[in-house]
Design a protein around this motif. Structure first.
Motif, short mmCIF file in Angstrom:
data_model
loop_
_atom_site.label_atom_id
_atom_site.label_comp_id
_atom_site.label_asym_id
_atom_site.label_seq_id
_atom_site.Cartn_x
_atom_site.Cartn_y
_atom_site.Cartn_z
N LEU A 1 21.51 4.58 17.22
CA LEU A 1 20.56 3.91 16.33
C LEU A 1 19.97 4.86 15.30
N MET A 2 19.91 6.15 15.63
CA MET A 2 19.34 7.14 14.72
C MET A 2 20.34 7.66 13.69
N THR A 3 21.60 7.25 13.80
CA THR A 3 22.64 7.78 12.91
C THR A 3 22.31 7.61 11.42
N PRO A 4 21.80 6.44 10.98
CA PRO A 4 21.45 6.32 9.55
C PRO A 4 20.40 7.34 9.09
N LEU A 5 19.51 7.75 9.99
CA LEU A 5 18.51 8.77 9.66
C LEU A 5 19.10 10.17 9.80
N ASN A 6 19.93 10.37 10.83
CA ASN A 6 20.50 11.69 11.07
C ASN A 6 21.43 12.14 9.95
N ILE A 7 22.07 11.17 9.30
CA ILE A 7 23.04 11.56 8.27
C ILE A 7 22.35 11.95 6.95
N LYS A 8 21.08 11.61 6.82
CA LYS A 8 20.35 11.98 5.61
C LYS A 8 20.12 13.48 5.56
N ARG A 9 20.26 14.07 4.38
CA ARG A 9 20.01 15.50 4.22
C ARG A 9 18.53 15.78 3.98
N LYS A 10 17.81 14.81 3.45
CA LYS A 10 16.38 14.95 3.24
C LYS A 10 15.67 13.74 3.84
N LEU A 11 14.57 14.00 4.52
CA LEU A 11 13.77 12.94 5.12
C LEU A 11 12.44 12.85 4.38
N GLU A 12 12.15 11.68 3.85
CA GLU A 12 10.91 11.49 3.11
C GLU A 12 10.22 10.22 3.59
#
Length: 416
Positions: free
Chosen positions: A137-148
């Motif tokens: 479930l976290m994959t869409p967030l994990n693949i991001k290089r920047k978290l905002e």
């Protein structure tokens, strides 16, 4: 998550709190029980003092030397070999934290299912169901290089800490009836919790230092602070440390007292939120879910740092090339780290190796080098500070003892 939402003292303290508080706090009752209440408060106080000096030295390097990256402290100690060594220590710390966080949210989610009277094989503590589910479930967030846009996590962390403390107060005030309904003899007198077990003091001190760890984020936050000044940052730091000391005192002291009849579980490395047995209690479920959220957030932000470090080491600036997060380099690193974490963490879960056991080796052997001795020795080299030298030598002696104790423990376990 790092943010400066307001220049007010309160919000600056809360921002520092949010960058520090995490699932490591669930291990404080175990540390308190092992070393004794007096020993725990001595360790916590020493950790508070050490952290204050370390953070004050980081302000010096940021203000007077222009450093913005914590790793850049290496240049005051040695060359690229020292830098590479620090990066390896960071990598080991991040890997340990990823395994600890994933192990924690898997075990707490399994326990929540029990609290909700959902006795399903998929949900038992040795199942890998929640580990795989959350990571997928976290994959869409994990693949991001920047978290905002995750500033709100800071306030959720603060609410989590307050609610857990309230839960511990209620648990103690009701003589265990609020939290337990199993075969524990409520009439049994509470074990003597005082004392000072010197054998576990170093481990308790290092664990408290681990719970205070904010060094890399601290330098970045100082640079981001509007109208920053050394005097204001020192005041904010003192306020932050006082808040952390109070919260950790409640976690360790109240948690130690509340679960004193379950000392065997604490010694084995169980987190105290897994030890409640009154199923259907909504407050226990809420606190557990909030701590699960803290574990997931800890995993997410540690994962981001780990992926970025590996990407820059292996691919250099190519890691940031392009606007898409779905380029080949980032996609490969994302799924490689997730797969590796799933495999290793899953292996630990199947072998019933507790999350606190995993992070314990990192806390005792790695964190002292990179988060304590590094900034202290760097400051001594620049300013020839006697205080920095004394704290450096003290932590070096403690590290030597921790190394000896860890090796002895491993040898003892192998002989069994």
């Amino acid at each position: 998550p790092i943010s400066i939402l307001s220049t007010s003292f309160f919000f600056e303290v809360i921002n520092l709190f949010g960058a520090t508080f995490g699932v490591g706090s669930t291990g404080l009752p175990g540390s308190a029980f092992k070393v004794g209440i007096y020993g725990f408060f001595a360790a916590l106080t020493l950790a508070l003092i050490s952290t204050y000096f370390i953070l004050d030295y980081l302000i010096y390097f940021s203000e007077n030397k222009g450093l913005t990256n914590y790793v850049d402290l290496y240049q005051y100690i040695g060359g690229n070999k020292v830098k590479n060594f620090i990066l390896v220590m960071f990598f080991l710390t991040n890997i340990g934290t990823l395994l600890f966080s994933s192990n924690t949210f898997n075990s707490l989610l399994s326990q929540v299912m029990k609290y909700c009277n959902l006795d399903i094989p998929f949900f038992n503590t040795n199942s890998l169901f929640f580990l795989f589910l959350i990571l997928i479930l976290m994959t869409p967030l994990n693949i991001k290089r920047k978290l905002e846009g995750f500033d709100w996590i800071t306030y959720v962390s603060f609410v989590t800490a307050i609610l857990v403390i309230i839960l511990l107060f209620i648990t103690n005030a009701n003589k265990y009836k609020y939290a337990f309904n199993d075969s524990v003899d409520f009439g049994k007198e509470i074990n003597e919790l005082g004392g000072f077990n010197i054998k576990y003091f170093v481990s308790a001190y290092f664990y408290c230092m681990f719970c205070f760890t904010i060094q890399p984020a601290y330098m970045e936050m100082y640079q981001m602070t509007p109208n920053k000044s050394v005097s204001n940052m020192r005041k904010t730091t003192i306020g932050f440390l006082i808040v952390m000391f109070i919260i950790y005192s409640f976690f360790g002291g109240l948690g130690c007292y509340a679960f004193s009849l379950r000392k065997d579980k604490l010694f084995e490395g169980d987190q105290f939120l897994n030890l409640f047995t009154q199923y259907g209690n909504p407050f226990v479920v809420i606190c557990s879910l909030l701590m699960i959220f803290a574990a997931v957030a800890c995993f997410l932000f540690t994962y981001k740092g780990t992926k970025e470090n590996i990407g820059l080491i292996l691919f250099g600036e190519k890691y940031w090339k392009g606007n898409s997060d779905y380029n080949s380099i980032n996609s490969f690193l994302t799924f490689f780290i997730i797969a590796t974490t799933c495999f290793i963490s899953g292996l630990f879960i199947v072998l019933e190796i507790k999350g606190l056991k995993i992070i314990g080796y990192i806390v005792d052997l790695v964190c002292p080098l990179v988060f304590m001795i590094l900034p202290l020795f760097a400051y001594y080299k620049v300013k020839k500070s006697i205080i920095a030298l004394v704290i450096t030598l003290l932590n070096t002696v403690f590290l030597g003892y921790a190394f000896y104790s860890t090796i002895s423990e491993i040898v003892g376990d192998m002989q069994k």
